[in-house]
Design a protein around this motif. Structure first.
Motif, PDB file in Angstrom:
ATOM      1  N   VAL A  39      40.221  35.764  36.723  1.00 42.72           N
ATOM      2  CA  VAL A  39      40.990  36.627  35.815  1.00 42.72           C
ATOM      3  C   VAL A  39      40.065  37.299  34.803  1.00 42.72           C
ATOM      4  CG1 VAL A  39      42.683  36.611  33.944  1.00 42.72           C
ATOM      5  CG2 VAL A  39      43.193  35.435  36.078  1.00 42.72           C
ATOM      6  N   ILE A  40      39.107  36.538  34.261  1.00 39.83           N
ATOM      7  CA  ILE A  40      38.152  37.121  33.305  1.00 39.83           C
ATOM      8  C   ILE A  40      37.337  38.221  33.974  1.00 39.83           C
ATOM      9  CG2 ILE A  40      36.029  36.651  32.017  1.00 39.83           C
ATOM     10  CD1 ILE A  40      37.214  33.993  31.180  1.00 39.83           C
ATOM     11  N   ILE A  41      36.887  37.984  35.205  1.00 43.11           N
ATOM     12  CA  ILE A  41      36.122  39.011  35.936  1.00 43.11           C
ATOM     13  C   ILE A  41      36.983  40.255  36.148  1.00 43.11           C
ATOM     14  CG2 ILE A  41      35.034  39.570  38.148  1.00 43.11           C
ATOM     15  CD1 ILE A  41      34.183  36.594  38.303  1.00 43.11           C
ATOM     16  N   LEU A  42      38.239  40.055  36.505  1.00 43.25           N
ATOM     17  CA  LEU A  42      39.140  41.188  36.735  1.00 43.25           C
ATOM     18  C   LEU A  42      39.349  42.018  35.475  1.00 43.25           C
ATOM     19  CD1 LEU A  42      41.959  39.742  39.048  1.00 43.25           C
ATOM     20  CD2 LEU A  42      40.361  41.587  39.590  1.00 43.25           C
ATOM     21  N   PHE A  94      28.006  40.796  30.588  1.00 43.22           N
ATOM     22  CA  PHE A  94      27.381  39.476  30.713  1.00 43.22           C
ATOM     23  C   PHE A  94      28.430  38.375  30.876  1.00 43.22           C
ATOM     24  CE2 PHE A  94      23.888  41.632  28.222  1.00 43.22           C
ATOM     25  CZ  PHE A  94      22.998  41.665  29.281  1.00 43.22           C
ATOM     26  N   LEU A  95      29.570  38.520  30.195  1.00 43.12           N
ATOM     27  CA  LEU A  95      30.630  37.510  30.315  1.00 43.12           C
ATOM     28  C   LEU A  95      31.180  37.462  31.737  1.00 43.12           C
ATOM     29  CD1 LEU A  95      32.494  35.410  29.086  1.00 43.12           C
ATOM     30  CD2 LEU A  95      34.013  37.267  28.364  1.00 43.12           C
ATOM     31  N   SER A  96      31.374  38.617  32.375  1.00 44.22           N
ATOM     32  CA  SER A  96      31.881  38.625  33.746  1.00 44.22           C
ATOM     33  C   SER A  96      30.878  37.996  34.704  1.00 44.22           C
ATOM     34  CB  SER A  96      32.214  40.056  34.192  1.00 44.22           C
ATOM     35  OG  SER A  96      31.051  40.852  34.288  1.00 44.22           O
ATOM     36  N   ASN A  97      29.598  38.243  34.465  1.00 45.83           N
ATOM     37  CA  ASN A  97      28.561  37.618  35.292  1.00 45.83           C
ATOM     38  C   ASN A  97      28.484  36.117  35.040  1.00 45.83           C
ATOM     39  OD1 ASN A  97      26.674  39.576  36.958  1.00 45.83           O
ATOM     40  ND2 ASN A  97      27.268  40.682  35.112  1.00 45.83           N
ATOM     41  N   PHE A  98      28.703  35.722  33.792  1.00 42.18           N
ATOM     42  CA  PHE A  98      28.733  34.296  33.465  1.00 42.18           C
ATOM     43  C   PHE A  98      29.895  33.618  34.199  1.00 42.18           C
ATOM     44  CE2 PHE A  98      29.989  30.656  30.861  1.00 42.18           C
ATOM     45  CZ  PHE A  98      28.778  30.006  30.676  1.00 42.18           C
ATOM     46  N   SER A  99      31.043  34.277  34.257  1.00 42.38           N
ATOM     47  CA  SER A  99      32.202  33.723  34.964  1.00 42.38           C
ATOM     48  C   SER A  99      31.925  33.600  36.459  1.00 42.38           C
ATOM     49  CB  SER A  99      33.436  34.603  34.738  1.00 42.38           C
ATOM     50  OG  SER A  99      33.853  34.528  33.394  1.00 42.38           O
ATOM     51  N   PHE A 100      31.227  34.595  37.019  1.00 45.17           N
ATOM     52  CA  PHE A 100      30.859  34.527  38.440  1.00 45.17           C
ATOM     53  C   PHE A 100      29.934  33.343  38.708  1.00 45.17           C
ATOM     54  CE2 PHE A 100      27.545  35.561  41.593  1.00 45.17           C
ATOM     55  CZ  PHE A 100      28.335  35.577  42.743  1.00 45.17           C
TER      56      PHE A 100
END
Length: 319
Positions: free
Chosen positions: A53-56, A71-77
């Motif tokens: 959900v965060i990545i989306l 960076f947050l989306s990459n961290f979530s991945f």
């Protein structure tokens, strides 16, 4: 030379070499097996769903197209990959009668686990640097943290970590393992593996300490320096509203840093690597399951931009 299941015995030297390990996991509490399976399965699904959900939202919402959320989306991945290295195998072991893992599979799990874990450490450092530039040098932020620089920083996180982890994994699994092949853990972690190695492992333990210091303490110190400068800049702001907003943008990241680095540092930079295996297993649960579960919750609850984007997400997905 004669082979016997998990061991190969060399007749000349009469030394039995371990060819596979047995993960004991939580076999000491068989009556809780299905309860633990259910708990960890639900936690794993929650981690996957929250991070997806965060990545989306960070990719779809125009308001979140900034370096911080990149960076947050990459961290979530990375977080999804990180938990997938250990939890599915742990869930399978709850159901399986045999918990055998070949030497190669164990080495691969170690490599992937520390690759994703180390990349998280570096990403947290880069995220702290991003906040430092945004708060301490706002006029230069767009220039300093342009998309090209963000991609370069992300690439550097992966490359630096892979180089260090590959060398360390090769060093550990170049050792000979003899005697017991039972690992009192739920995944192939370095401290319990080194306990099964033949001969003196002082040099290897020292190398683990040094590598851990590089992967954990150096990024942590850089984060502390960044936040030291951030706090000084925030305190100089004349507006109470400005100070509150600046603190709110950093607080979620700072909470994640303290939780993650605290448990990892205690595990891998302990003065006594042969301390209680039970304590080591408990600490590992914190940074492999509990903290990854808390991270997306912390980021969504403490971040007004993401909270707003989450409320708009269903409408965006349906249109």
């Amino acid at each position: 030379m004669s082979a016997d299941g998990a061991h190969i015995t060399t007749e000349d030297s009469n030394i039995t070499t371990v060819m596979e390990f047995i993960l004991l996991g939580f076999s000491d509490v068989p009556h809780l097996k299905w309860l633990l399976f259910g708990i960890f399965f639900l936690m794993y699904l929650s981690i996957l769903m929250c991070n997806i959900v965060i990545i989306l939202v960070t990719r779809i919402d125009p308001a979140l197209q900034t370096p911080m959320y990149f960076f947050l989306s990459n961290f979530s991945f990375v977080e999804i990959c990180y938990v997938t290295v250990t939890i599915p195998r742990m869930l399978v072991d709850f159901c399986a009668q045999k918990r055998n893992m070949s030497l190669l599979s164990c080495a691969m799990q170690v490599w992937f686990f520390f690759t994703f874990g180390g990349t998280e450490c570096f990403l947290l450092t880069v995220m702290a640097y991003d906040r430092y530039v945004a708060i301490c040098k706002p006029l230069l932020y767009a220039l300093t943290m342009n998309h090209r620089v963000c991609v370069q920083l992300l690439t550097a996180c992966w490359v630096c970590d892979i180089l260090v982890v590959t060398g360390e994994t090769y060093q550990i699994f170049s050792l000979s393992f003899c005697g017991s092949n039972r690992i009192n853990h739920f995944f192939c972690d370095i401290p319990p593996i080194l306990r099964l190695a033949c001969g003196d492992t002082f040099v290897n333990n020292l190398a683990i300490f040094v590598v851990s210091a590089v992967l954990i303490m150096v990024p942590f110190l850089l984060i502390i320096v960044s936040y030291g400068k951030i706090i000084c800049s925030i305190l100089k702001l004349s507006s109470a509203g400005g100070r509150s907003k600046a603190f709110s943008t950093c607080s979620s990241h700072l909470i994640v840093v303290v939780l993650y680095y605290g448990t990892v540092a205690v595990t891998y930079i302990r003065p006594n690597p042969n301390a209680s295996e039970g304590i080591g297993k408990l600490l590992s649960l914190f940074y492999t399951v509990l903290i990854p579960l808390l991270n997306p919750i912390i980021y969504t609850l403490k971040n007004k931009d993401i909270s707003a984007a989450l409320r708009k997400l269903p409408k965006k997905l349906l249109t």
